[in-house]
Design an enzyme around this catalytic site. Structure first.
Site, PDB file in Angstrom:
ATOM      1  CG  ASP A 254      -0.300  -0.070   2.570  1.00  0.00           C
ATOM      2  OD1 ASP A 254       1.063   0.349   2.750  1.00  0.00           O
ATOM      3  OD2 ASP A 254      -0.941  -0.347   3.626  1.00  0.00           O
ATOM      4  CD  GLN A 255      -0.604   7.320   0.141  1.00  0.00           C
ATOM      5  OE1 GLN A 255      -1.667   7.022   0.406  1.00  0.00           O
ATOM      6  NE2 GLN A 255      -0.123   8.532  -0.237  1.00  0.00           N
TER       7      GLN A 255
END
Length: 144
Positions: free
Chosen positions: A18-19
């Site tokens: 993810d980010q």
């Protein structure tokens, strides 16, 4: 045979992060499926063959506990076993370990077998007696 544990290795792919640069929580559910499929293979069975015969085993419950993050490029090991089995419902247990053998994630999924056309529950012991016997032998034994 007693308390069979399947081991599956996965290298974390970039698309699974993810980010924040860690494995997105949803990917662990997919990895559990990979581990479950390997356990079935280790026991001599195929979920794909089960589906071809008109029986499905949907998840009815999921529990996941996140302990340590995994990141891109790391190798994870999924350990999978039969936590509980009563002839009708099966609960698989999982741990996902990092390269140092530390638990990154632990969890369980519960499943019941159903007929594909009706989604009505069926006993594994009636539709696949060999599978049932293997699960009885392989499940985790309760400490008394």
């Amino acid at each position: 045979m007693s308390h069979v544990v399947a081991h599956t290795n996965i290298e974390v792919r970039y698309a699974e992060t993810d980010q924040m640069g860690v494995v997105h929580h949803s990917n662990y559910i997919i990895w559990m499926e990979v581990g479950r499929t390997q356990l079935m293979k280790d026991l001599g069975f195929s979920y794909a063959e089960m589906e071809k015969s008109g029986i499905l085993a949907p998840i009815i419950d999921v529990h996941v506990s996140y302990k340590k993050p995994l990141t891109y490029g790391e190798e994870a090991t999924i350990q999978t076993w039969i936590e509980e089995y009563d002839g009708f419902k099966v609960v698989y247990g999982y741990v996902v370990l990092n390269k140092d053998g530390e638990i990154a994630v632990s969890g369980t999924t519960a499943h019941v077998c159903v007929k594909k056309e009706t989604f009505r529950p069926v006993r594994l012991s009636k539709v696949f007696p060999d599978w049932h016997d293997a699960y009885e032998r392989a499940k985790k034994k309760k400490d008394h």
